[in-house]
Design a protein around this motif. Sequence first.
Motif, PDB file in Angstrom:
ATOM      1  N   SER A 113       0.831  -1.203   0.000  1.00  0.00           N
ATOM      2  CA  SER A 113       0.000   0.000   0.000  1.00  0.00           C
ATOM      3  C   SER A 113       0.868   1.256   0.000  1.00  0.00           C
ATOM      4  CB  SER A 113      -0.927   0.004   1.220  1.00  0.00           C
ATOM      5  OG  SER A 113      -1.810  -1.093   1.198  1.00  0.00           O
ATOM      6  N   VAL A 114       1.957   1.229   0.776  1.00  0.00           N
ATOM      7  CA  VAL A 114       2.883   2.365   0.793  1.00  0.00           C
ATOM      8  C   VAL A 114       3.524   2.543  -0.580  1.00  0.00           C
ATOM      9  CG1 VAL A 114       5.053   3.218   1.743  1.00  0.00           C
ATOM     10  CG2 VAL A 114       3.331   2.229   3.263  1.00  0.00           C
ATOM     11  N   VAL A 115       3.914   1.432  -1.218  1.00  0.00           N
ATOM     12  CA  VAL A 115       4.515   1.499  -2.554  1.00  0.00           C
ATOM     13  C   VAL A 115       3.525   2.095  -3.556  1.00  0.00           C
ATOM     14  CG1 VAL A 115       5.379   0.122  -4.480  1.00  0.00           C
ATOM     15  CG2 VAL A 115       6.142  -0.376  -2.154  1.00  0.00           C
ATOM     16  N   PHE A 116       2.275   1.654  -3.516  1.00  0.00           N
ATOM     17  CA  PHE A 116       1.266   2.201  -4.415  1.00  0.00           C
ATOM     18  C   PHE A 116       1.029   3.680  -4.140  1.00  0.00           C
ATOM     19  CE2 PHE A 116       0.259  -1.892  -6.090  1.00  0.00           C
ATOM     20  CZ  PHE A 116      -0.487  -1.658  -7.236  1.00  0.00           C
ATOM     21  N   ARG A 117       1.108   4.089  -2.887  1.00  0.00           N
ATOM     22  CA  ARG A 117       0.924   5.499  -2.560  1.00  0.00           C
ATOM     23  C   ARG A 117       2.045   6.339  -3.172  1.00  0.00           C
ATOM     24  NH1 ARG A 117      -1.983   8.612   0.839  1.00  0.00           N
ATOM     25  NH2 ARG A 117      -1.012  10.558   1.536  1.00  0.00           N
ATOM     26  N   VAL A 118       3.277   5.822  -3.119  1.00  0.00           N
ATOM     27  CA  VAL A 118       4.413   6.534  -3.719  1.00  0.00           C
ATOM     28  C   VAL A 118       4.264   6.579  -5.238  1.00  0.00           C
ATOM     29  CG1 VAL A 118       6.906   6.473  -4.088  1.00  0.00           C
ATOM     30  CG2 VAL A 118       5.957   5.980  -1.811  1.00  0.00           C
ATOM     31  N   ILE A 119       3.860   5.442  -5.836  1.00  0.00           N
ATOM     32  CA  ILE A 119       3.706   5.377  -7.288  1.00  0.00           C
ATOM     33  C   ILE A 119       2.640   6.344  -7.778  1.00  0.00           C
ATOM     34  CG2 ILE A 119       2.928   3.887  -9.189  1.00  0.00           C
ATOM     35  CD1 ILE A 119       4.284   1.556  -7.771  1.00  0.00           C
ATOM     36  N   MET A 120       1.566   6.509  -6.998  1.00  0.00           N
ATOM     37  CA  MET A 120       0.430   7.314  -7.431  1.00  0.00           C
ATOM     38  C   MET A 120       0.442   8.741  -6.885  1.00  0.00           C
ATOM     39  SD  MET A 120      -2.657   4.525  -7.323  1.00  0.00           S
ATOM     40  CE  MET A 120      -2.741   3.214  -8.536  1.00  0.00           C
ATOM     41  N   GLY A 125       5.080  11.286  -9.020  1.00  0.00           N
ATOM     42  CA  GLY A 125       4.794   9.870  -8.908  1.00  0.00           C
ATOM     43  C   GLY A 125       5.181   9.105 -10.172  1.00  0.00           C
ATOM     44  N   MET A 126       5.586   7.878 -10.003  1.00  0.00           N
ATOM     45  CA  MET A 126       6.055   7.085 -11.136  1.00  0.00           C
ATOM     46  C   MET A 126       4.979   6.930 -12.205  1.00  0.00           C
ATOM     47  SD  MET A 126       7.572   3.186 -11.116  1.00  0.00           S
ATOM     48  CE  MET A 126       8.714   3.631  -9.808  1.00  0.00           C
ATOM     49  N   LEU A 127       3.731   6.745 -11.786  1.00  0.00           N
ATOM     50  CA  LEU A 127       2.659   6.541 -12.758  1.00  0.00           C
ATOM     51  C   LEU A 127       2.413   7.797 -13.582  1.00  0.00           C
ATOM     52  CD1 LEU A 127       0.577   4.663 -13.915  1.00  0.00           C
ATOM     53  CD2 LEU A 127      -0.979   5.265 -12.058  1.00  0.00           C
ATOM     54  N   ASN A 128       2.421   8.958 -12.941  1.00  0.00           N
ATOM     55  CA  ASN A 128       2.230  10.201 -13.682  1.00  0.00           C
ATOM     56  C   ASN A 128       3.429  10.507 -14.578  1.00  0.00           C
ATOM     57  OD1 ASN A 128      -0.360  10.925 -12.952  1.00  0.00           O
ATOM     58  ND2 ASN A 128       0.287  12.059 -11.138  1.00  0.00           N
ATOM     59  N   GLN A 129       4.622  10.124 -14.149  1.00  0.00           N
ATOM     60  CA  GLN A 129       5.797  10.292 -15.009  1.00  0.00           C
ATOM     61  C   GLN A 129       5.678   9.416 -16.254  1.00  0.00           C
ATOM     62  OE1 GLN A 129       9.636   9.991 -13.088  1.00  0.00           O
ATOM     63  NE2 GLN A 129       8.901  10.996 -11.224  1.00  0.00           N
ATOM     64  N   PHE A 130       5.155   8.206 -16.085  1.00  0.00           N
ATOM     65  CA  PHE A 130       4.953   7.317 -17.226  1.00  0.00           C
ATOM     66  C   PHE A 130       3.913   7.901 -18.178  1.00  0.00           C
ATOM     67  CE2 PHE A 130       2.542   3.797 -19.151  1.00  0.00           C
ATOM     68  CZ  PHE A 130       3.554   3.195 -19.878  1.00  0.00           C
ATOM     69  N   ILE A 139      -2.441  13.096 -13.140  1.00  0.00           N
ATOM     70  CA  ILE A 139      -3.738  12.760 -12.561  1.00  0.00           C
ATOM     71  C   ILE A 139      -3.623  12.777 -11.038  1.00  0.00           C
ATOM     72  CG2 ILE A 139      -5.492  10.956 -12.320  1.00  0.00           C
ATOM     73  CD1 ILE A 139      -4.792  10.017 -15.123  1.00  0.00           C
ATOM     74  N   ASP A 140      -4.558  13.409 -10.399  1.00  0.00           N
ATOM     75  CA  ASP A 140      -4.554  13.481  -8.940  1.00  0.00           C
ATOM     76  C   ASP A 140      -5.197  12.207  -8.391  1.00  0.00           C
ATOM     77  OD1 ASP A 140      -4.151  14.413  -6.436  1.00  0.00           O
ATOM     78  OD2 ASP A 140      -5.653  16.008  -6.499  1.00  0.00           O
ATOM     79  N   TRP A 141      -4.423  11.125  -8.408  1.00  0.00           N
ATOM     80  CA  TRP A 141      -4.956   9.798  -8.122  1.00  0.00           C
ATOM     81  C   TRP A 141      -5.606   9.688  -6.751  1.00  0.00           C
ATOM     82  CZ3 TRP A 141      -5.331   6.396 -11.951  1.00  0.00           C
ATOM     83  CH2 TRP A 141      -4.472   6.516 -13.040  1.00  0.00           C
ATOM     84  N   LEU A 142      -4.998  10.278  -5.737  1.00  0.00           N
ATOM     85  CA  LEU A 142      -5.419  10.022  -4.366  1.00  0.00           C
ATOM     86  C   LEU A 142      -6.278  11.126  -3.767  1.00  0.00           C
ATOM     87  CD1 LEU A 142      -2.044   8.557  -3.028  1.00  0.00           C
ATOM     88  CD2 LEU A 142      -3.977   7.347  -4.050  1.00  0.00           C
ATOM     89  N   ASN A 143      -6.475  12.216  -4.494  1.00  0.00           N
ATOM     90  CA  ASN A 143      -7.240  13.344  -3.955  1.00  0.00           C
ATOM     91  C   ASN A 143      -8.482  13.670  -4.771  1.00  0.00           C
ATOM     92  OD1 ASN A 143      -5.333  13.988  -1.785  1.00  0.00           O
ATOM     93  ND2 ASN A 143      -3.960  14.600  -3.436  1.00  0.00           N
ATOM     94  N   ASN A 144      -8.736  12.895  -5.793  1.00  0.00           N
ATOM     95  CA  ASN A 144      -9.943  13.046  -6.588  1.00  0.00           C
ATOM     96  C   ASN A 144     -10.845  11.846  -6.296  1.00  0.00           C
ATOM     97  OD1 ASN A 144     -11.410  12.130  -9.294  1.00  0.00           O
ATOM     98  ND2 ASN A 144     -11.185  14.356  -9.389  1.00  0.00           N
ATOM     99  N   GLU A 145     -12.123  12.089  -6.063  1.00  0.00           N
ATOM    100  CA  GLU A 145     -13.025  11.013  -5.627  1.00  0.00           C
ATOM    101  C   GLU A 145     -13.020   9.838  -6.605  1.00  0.00           C
ATOM    102  OE1 GLU A 145     -16.951  12.099  -4.426  1.00  0.00           O
ATOM    103  OE2 GLU A 145     -16.307  13.983  -3.515  1.00  0.00           O
TER     104      GLU A 145
END
Length: 282
Positions: A113-120, A125-130, A139-145
């Motif tokens: 879960s911590v790894v996914f939080r860092v990725i997103m 974040g790695m996913l947004n860099q990709f 994309i605001d993965w963790l702050n958008n509903e």
Amino acid sequence: MHRPGMWFALPAAALLVIFFAYPLAVSLLQSFFKTSGGVSTFVGFEQYARMFRDPLVIKSLGNALLILVVQVPIMIALAVGLAYLLNQAWLRFRSGFRLITFLPAITTLVAYSVVFRVIMTTDGGMLNQFLALFGAGPIDWLNNEWWARVAVIASITWRWTGYNMVIILAGLQSIPAELYEAARIDGAGRWQTFWHVVVPQLRPVLIFTTVTSTIGALQLFDENFILTGGGPNNATLTPVLYLYKIGFQQFDFGYASALAWMLVILTGIIAVIQFRIMREKP
């Protein structure tokens, strides 16, 4: 009565009573009391009636239902597809692929879960860099509903697909080879063989994985707590996470106990449904 056997069983029975039966009984008793100013007052079923007036209870159950309806079918479908592929004799390095697929299941819930939080993470974040490589904006993965729900569903799917795949793979390997041979003789193609031979034979396994995944959706806590904390705007709040907040942040243990028993009842209902579905019809 074999007394030596009783003495050997006594330590296990004592542990069961101390760490399971006693807390269970105390939590049930506590659900009928309300504590205010350090004084506990018997209120009967008031805590249970309160749940029907609490919008966050409905919200958390709705979120669990959304995960159940969206994530569980996707995960089971992926698990079936991977199991079917990894069961093919022509596939090379099957053992290695099976190991790789199952590895997420042995990863601790907090660690992944911590790894996914860092990725997103939104910024850097790695996913947004990709995604930026293809010209897509961050994309605001963790702050958008909406995206927070996607993030939770994606993380759960990654964690549990391999676990279910192993169970389904065991079911596939128990199917007699004669059934495949009979289907081939009858002229059935791959899809027909899969749909009319494999799926019916996997029915008990699919019911088991679906029901356990359903129970898991009701008991979801770690991923939501670490990734989003139940936010934003309670979009990823689950019943267990809400129970935690009520009990260990607001210290309303009576209401938290009632919520816990509500989950026990729901889980029991699902178990009864599972038994009736799996029971062979005369």
